[in-house]
Design a protein around this motif. Structure first.
Motif, PDB file in Angstrom:
ATOM      1  N   ASP A 178       0.830  -1.203   0.000  1.00 36.28           N
ATOM      2  CA  ASP A 178       0.000   0.000   0.000  1.00 36.28           C
ATOM      3  C   ASP A 178       0.868   1.259   0.000  1.00 36.28           C
ATOM      4  O   ASP A 178       0.448   2.308  -0.482  1.00 36.28           O
ATOM      5  CB  ASP A 178      -0.921  -0.027   1.225  1.00 36.28           C
ATOM      6  N   MET A 207      -9.982   2.904  -9.474  1.00 37.25           N
ATOM      7  CA  MET A 207      -8.859   3.807  -9.219  1.00 37.25           C
ATOM      8  C   MET A 207      -8.127   4.144 -10.505  1.00 37.25           C
ATOM      9  O   MET A 207      -7.471   5.172 -10.615  1.00 37.25           O
ATOM     10  CB  MET A 207      -7.902   3.218  -8.179  1.00 37.25           C
ATOM     11  N   THR A 263       4.577   9.129  -6.202  1.00 34.90           N
ATOM     12  CA  THR A 263       3.792   9.995  -7.085  1.00 34.90           C
ATOM     13  C   THR A 263       4.564  10.506  -8.307  1.00 34.90           C
ATOM     14  O   THR A 263       3.955  11.071  -9.208  1.00 34.90           O
ATOM     15  CB  THR A 263       3.220  11.183  -6.300  1.00 34.90           C
ATOM     16  N   SER A 292      -3.355   7.218  -6.802  1.00 30.26           N
ATOM     17  CA  SER A 292      -2.619   8.459  -6.545  1.00 30.26           C
ATOM     18  C   SER A 292      -1.387   8.601  -7.440  1.00 30.26           C
ATOM     19  O   SER A 292      -0.740   9.650  -7.444  1.00 30.26           O
ATOM     20  CB  SER A 292      -2.207   8.539  -5.077  1.00 30.26           C
ATOM     21  N   GLU A 304      -6.220   0.072  -4.096  1.00 27.78           N
ATOM     22  CA  GLU A 304      -6.974   1.232  -4.596  1.00 27.78           C
ATOM     23  C   GLU A 304      -6.111   2.489  -4.565  1.00 27.78           C
ATOM     24  O   GLU A 304      -6.266   3.380  -5.390  1.00 27.78           O
ATOM     25  CB  GLU A 304      -8.207   1.470  -3.719  1.00 27.78           C
ATOM     26  N   THR A 305      -5.188   2.546  -3.623  1.00 28.97           N
ATOM     27  CA  THR A 305      -4.367   3.737  -3.436  1.00 28.97           C
ATOM     28  C   THR A 305      -3.404   3.993  -4.585  1.00 28.97           C
ATOM     29  O   THR A 305      -2.827   5.072  -4.680  1.00 28.97           O
ATOM     30  CB  THR A 305      -3.584   3.646  -2.116  1.00 28.97           C
ATOM     31  N   LEU A 306      -3.233   3.024  -5.501  1.00 24.74           N
ATOM     32  CA  LEU A 306      -2.389   3.273  -6.673  1.00 24.74           C
ATOM     33  C   LEU A 306      -3.000   4.340  -7.571  1.00 24.74           C
ATOM     34  O   LEU A 306      -2.342   4.864  -8.455  1.00 24.74           O
ATOM     35  CB  LEU A 306      -2.154   1.983  -7.466  1.00 24.74           C
ATOM     36  N   ARG A 349       1.625   4.008  -2.858  1.00 25.08           N
ATOM     37  CA  ARG A 349       0.815   5.200  -3.146  1.00 25.08           C
ATOM     38  C   ARG A 349       1.632   6.484  -3.042  1.00 25.08           C
ATOM     39  O   ARG A 349       1.248   7.515  -3.586  1.00 25.08           O
ATOM     40  CB  ARG A 349      -0.386   5.268  -2.204  1.00 25.08           C
TER      41      ARG A 349
END
Length: 195
Positions: A98, A147, A104, A126, A122-124, A101
């Motif tokens: 996780d 996402m 960036t 970002s 799901e945090t990918l 994320r």
């Protein structure tokens, strides 16, 4: 060798396409000036050291085609300058951390041809700089996540040879992917050619 860690001003380390064997030393994490780390196409084994997360200036990490085992260290999420992360064609297991994320600046994420499992975090979503994401040939599960709609720069997405199910969301049509490779177990109304 462990003595590599004493090269504190080193910016580029390229041992790619040699016949290197053995494990990665923890002292790699001492190379804090390193911007590029190329170790692809060798026969390196063992686990990835957590100390890799200390390479705060790293922009390129290319470890494709080795025999690395174990999990992806969560400490890699500290590499906020990273643009290319390639661990394809290894023997990595476990889930995608996780902590990814936080990457960036990442433009290319390639984790294909391993034995990764679980769902894609799901945090990918970002990772809005992402242009290519290659997750094919693993044991990933779940559905293709919404996402992906946040990854508006994405041009290449490979997901085949996993255990994904369900339908592609309509947002996938809006991404205008040049290359989208997926299993026929997924239904996509705007992409007809599955693998």
């Amino acid at each position: 060798p462990d003595s590599l860690g004493s090269l504190s001003n080193l910016e580029i380390l390229n041992f790619g396409e040699n016949k290197l064997t053995g494990t990665l030393p923890d002292t790699l994490g001492s190379l804090t000036s390193l911007r590029e780390l190329w170790l692809q196409r060798n026969t390196l084994t063992g686990m990835l050291p957590d100390s890799l997360g200390s390479l705060s200036n790293l922009e390129i990490m290319y470890f494709e085609d080795n025999k690395l085992t174990g999990t992806l260290p969560g400490t890699l999420g500290s590499l906020t300058s990273l643009k290319i992360l390639n661990f394809s064609k290894n023997k990595l297991v476990g889930t995608i951390p996780d902590t990814f994320r936080f990457l960036t600046s990442l433009e290319i994420l390639s984790l294909s041809n391993n034995t990764l499992n679980g769902t894609v975090p799901e945090t990918l979503g970002s990772l809005t700089s992402l242009v290519e994401m290659h997750l094919n040939t693993n044991n990933l599960t779940g559905t293709i996540s919404d996402m992906l709609k946040y990854l508006t720069r994405l041009t290449s997405l490979t997901l085949f040879e996993n255990n994904f199910i369900g339908n592609c969301s309509t947002f996938l049509c809006d991404l205008n992917l040049d290359d989208f490779q997926f299993d026929c177990t997924i239904e996509c109304e705007c992409y007809n050619e599955c693998i």
